[in-house]
Design a protein around this motif. Structure first.
Motif, PDB file in Angstrom:
ATOM      1  N   GLU A  75      11.531  21.022  43.212  1.00 35.17           N
ATOM      2  CA  GLU A  75      11.206  19.860  44.063  1.00 35.17           C
ATOM      3  C   GLU A  75      10.337  20.112  45.083  1.00 35.17           C
ATOM      4  O   GLU A  75       9.901  19.278  46.056  1.00 35.17           O
ATOM      5  N   ARG A  76       9.383  21.149  44.852  1.00 38.71           N
ATOM      6  CA  ARG A  76       8.295  21.264  45.965  1.00 38.71           C
ATOM      7  C   ARG A  76       8.523  21.464  47.345  1.00 38.71           C
ATOM      8  O   ARG A  76       7.997  20.626  48.091  1.00 38.71           O
ATOM      9  N   ILE A  77       9.855  22.215  47.693  1.00 41.47           N
ATOM     10  CA  ILE A  77      10.203  22.514  48.873  1.00 41.47           C
ATOM     11  C   ILE A  77      10.364  23.934  49.098  1.00 41.47           C
ATOM     12  O   ILE A  77      10.927  24.673  48.120  1.00 41.47           O
ATOM     13  N   LYS A  78       9.925  24.592  50.001  1.00 41.96           N
ATOM     14  CA  LYS A  78      10.151  25.898  50.186  1.00 41.96           C
ATOM     15  C   LYS A  78      11.654  26.153  50.119  1.00 41.96           C
ATOM     16  O   LYS A  78      12.671  25.560  51.083  1.00 41.96           O
ATOM     17  N   ALA A  79      12.117  27.069  49.545  1.00 40.85           N
ATOM     18  CA  ALA A  79      13.378  27.599  49.557  1.00 40.85           C
ATOM     19  C   ALA A  79      14.022  28.243  50.900  1.00 40.85           C
ATOM     20  O   ALA A  79      13.035  28.760  51.597  1.00 40.85           O
ATOM     21  N   CYS A  80      15.069  28.037  51.460  1.00 41.28           N
ATOM     22  CA  CYS A  80      15.549  28.532  52.664  1.00 41.28           C
ATOM     23  C   CYS A  80      15.668  29.925  52.484  1.00 41.28           C
ATOM     24  O   CYS A  80      16.604  30.513  51.501  1.00 41.28           O
ATOM     25  N   THR A  81      15.463  30.888  53.312  1.00 39.50           N
ATOM     26  CA  THR A  81      15.310  32.239  53.271  1.00 39.50           C
ATOM     27  C   THR A  81      16.583  32.865  54.083  1.00 39.50           C
ATOM     28  O   THR A  81      16.907  33.960  54.025  1.00 39.50           O
ATOM     29  N   LYS A  82      17.140  32.092  54.703  1.00 42.43           N
ATOM     30  CA  LYS A  82      18.424  32.317  55.521  1.00 42.43           C
ATOM     31  C   LYS A  82      19.872  32.148  54.825  1.00 42.43           C
ATOM     32  O   LYS A  82      20.776  32.324  55.319  1.00 42.43           O
ATOM     33  N   VAL A  83      19.852  31.443  53.635  1.00 35.35           N
ATOM     34  CA  VAL A  83      20.982  30.733  53.003  1.00 35.35           C
ATOM     35  C   VAL A  83      21.310  32.126  52.445  1.00 35.35           C
ATOM     36  O   VAL A  83      20.740  32.641  51.486  1.00 35.35           O
ATOM     37  N   THR A  84      22.808  32.611  52.334  1.00 32.82           N
ATOM     38  CA  THR A  84      23.214  33.679  51.607  1.00 32.82           C
ATOM     39  C   THR A  84      23.628  33.419  50.225  1.00 32.82           C
ATOM     40  O   THR A  84      24.046  31.936  50.249  1.00 32.82           O
ATOM     41  N   ALA A  85      24.017  34.288  49.362  1.00 32.14           N
ATOM     42  CA  ALA A  85      24.513  33.772  48.133  1.00 32.14           C
ATOM     43  C   ALA A  85      26.030  33.157  48.259  1.00 32.14           C
ATOM     44  O   ALA A  85      26.336  32.350  47.548  1.00 32.14           O
ATOM     45  N   GLU A  86      26.591  33.832  49.213  1.00 33.50           N
ATOM     46  CA  GLU A  86      27.990  32.900  49.586  1.00 33.50           C
ATOM     47  C   GLU A  86      27.999  31.903  50.029  1.00 33.50           C
ATOM     48  O   GLU A  86      28.703  30.640  49.469  1.00 33.50           O
ATOM     49  N   ASP A  87      26.941  31.535  50.768  1.00 31.45           N
ATOM     50  CA  ASP A  87      26.554  29.909  51.365  1.00 31.45           C
ATOM     51  C   ASP A  87      26.286  29.129  49.955  1.00 31.45           C
ATOM     52  O   ASP A  87      26.758  28.179  50.005  1.00 31.45           O
ATOM     53  N   MET A  88      25.372  29.528  49.228  1.00 33.55           N
ATOM     54  CA  MET A  88      24.943  28.893  48.121  1.00 33.55           C
ATOM     55  C   MET A  88      26.128  28.329  47.246  1.00 33.55           C
ATOM     56  O   MET A  88      26.263  27.373  46.835  1.00 33.55           O
ATOM     57  N   VAL A  89      27.095  29.471  46.989  1.00 36.82           N
ATOM     58  CA  VAL A  89      28.060  29.134  46.098  1.00 36.82           C
ATOM     59  C   VAL A  89      29.137  28.021  46.729  1.00 36.82           C
ATOM     60  O   VAL A  89      29.654  27.218  45.949  1.00 36.82           O
ATOM     61  N   GLU A  90      29.291  28.221  47.840  1.00 36.72           N
ATOM     62  CA  GLU A  90      30.038  27.226  48.884  1.00 36.72           C
ATOM     63  C   GLU A  90      29.686  26.116  48.643  1.00 36.72           C
ATOM     64  O   GLU A  90      30.145  24.796  48.413  1.00 36.72           O
ATOM     65  N   MET A  91      28.286  25.674  49.084  1.00 37.00           N
ATOM     66  CA  MET A  91      27.544  24.257  48.778  1.00 37.00           C
ATOM     67  C   MET A  91      27.634  23.918  47.257  1.00 37.00           C
ATOM     68  O   MET A  91      27.928  22.613  47.227  1.00 37.00           O
ATOM     69  N   GLN A  92      27.204  24.791  46.389  1.00 43.39           N
ATOM     70  CA  GLN A  92      27.501  24.312  45.019  1.00 43.39           C
ATOM     71  C   GLN A  92      28.848  23.674  44.652  1.00 43.39           C
ATOM     72  O   GLN A  92      28.976  22.812  44.055  1.00 43.39           O
ATOM     73  N   GLN A  93      29.882  24.426  45.225  1.00 38.52           N
ATOM     74  CA  GLN A  93      31.460  24.011  44.994  1.00 38.52           C
ATOM     75  C   GLN A  93      31.608  22.646  45.642  1.00 38.52           C
ATOM     76  O   GLN A  93      32.329  21.762  45.030  1.00 38.52           O
ATOM     77  N   LEU A  94      30.946  22.459  46.978  1.00 36.38           N
ATOM     78  CA  LEU A  94      31.115  21.324  47.504  1.00 36.38           C
ATOM     79  C   LEU A  94      30.354  20.135  46.566  1.00 36.38           C
ATOM     80  O   LEU A  94      31.032  19.114  46.544  1.00 36.38           O
ATOM     81  N   LEU A  95      29.236  20.373  46.247  1.00 33.59           N
ATOM     82  CA  LEU A  95      28.494  19.390  45.400  1.00 33.59           C
ATOM     83  C   LEU A  95      29.420  18.965  44.349  1.00 33.59           C
ATOM     84  O   LEU A  95      29.462  17.839  43.714  1.00 33.59           O
ATOM     85  N   GLU A  96      29.866  20.167  43.447  1.00 36.79           N
ATOM     86  CA  GLU A  96      30.576  19.693  42.269  1.00 36.79           C
ATOM     87  C   GLU A  96      31.843  18.894  42.513  1.00 36.79           C
ATOM     88  O   GLU A  96      32.248  18.021  41.658  1.00 36.79           O
ATOM     89  N   SER A  97      32.584  19.541  43.670  1.00 36.92           N
ATOM     90  CA  SER A  97      33.815  18.586  44.134  1.00 36.92           C
ATOM     91  C   SER A  97      33.435  17.233  44.430  1.00 36.92           C
ATOM     92  O   SER A  97      34.342  16.352  44.098  1.00 36.92           O
ATOM     93  N   CYS A  98      32.279  16.975  44.978  1.00 35.39           N
ATOM     94  CA  CYS A  98      32.140  15.328  45.549  1.00 35.39           C
ATOM     95  C   CYS A  98      31.508  14.630  44.240  1.00 35.39           C
ATOM     96  O   CYS A  98      32.139  13.668  44.164  1.00 35.39           O
ATOM     97  N   GLU A  99      30.933  15.476  43.406  1.00 31.08           N
ATOM     98  CA  GLU A  99      30.694  14.650  42.055  1.00 31.08           C
ATOM     99  C   GLU A  99      31.783  14.230  40.980  1.00 31.08           C
ATOM    100  O   GLU A  99      31.808  13.136  40.540  1.00 31.08           O
ATOM    101  N   GLN A 100      32.636  15.272  41.175  1.00 35.28           N
ATOM    102  CA  GLN A 100      34.010  15.086  40.234  1.00 35.28           C
ATOM    103  C   GLN A 100      34.681  13.931  41.023  1.00 35.28           C
ATOM    104  O   GLN A 100      35.243  13.060  40.340  1.00 35.28           O
TER     105      GLN A 100
END
Length: 113
Positions: A75-100
């Motif tokens: 997407e040509r945007i710099k990746a966030c350097t402060k997001v942890t792997a745990e934060d990413m998992v939580e956000m991905q689960q939120l996205l999947e839940s909303c999509e469902q």
């Protein structure tokens, strides 16, 4: 302000209910866009925002917020350097839940014979 361009000013976090189609907006602070006539522009599209993790300023839609927070490089945007792997998992689960939830709410085709 004598310029004919719209200006941006920081806004207070919105109390809007979380939208199923764009849940990651809650991880950034959208900036209000004030038009030259002093009216507040409201709507989708490209919006100035500040990441709540790294505090950097960007402009874009929910897809750019998603790419920044989940470190998606296409997407040509710099990746966030402060997001942890745990934060990413939580956000991905939120996205999947909303999509469902959106799929569940969508009208289902019924075959008529």
């Amino acid at each position: 302000m004598s310029s004919s361009a719209a200006s941006t000013e920081p806004s207070v976090e919105s109390n809007e209910p979380e939208k199923l189609s764009a849940p990651l907006w809650k991880n950034v602070t959208k900036e209000a866009v004030i038009d030259v006539d002093g009216t507040l522009k409201i709507g989708g599209g490209n919006v100035p925002f500040v990441c709540n993790f790294c505090k950097k300023n960007f402009k874009g839609s929910h897809s750019r917020v998603k790419a920044h927070l989940l470190k998606i490089q296409r997407e040509r945007i710099k990746a966030c350097t402060k997001v942890t792997a745990e934060d990413m998992v939580e956000m991905q689960q939120l996205l999947e839940s909303c999509e469902q939830q959106l799929r569940d709410k969508a009208p289902h085709k019924v075959l008529l014979e």
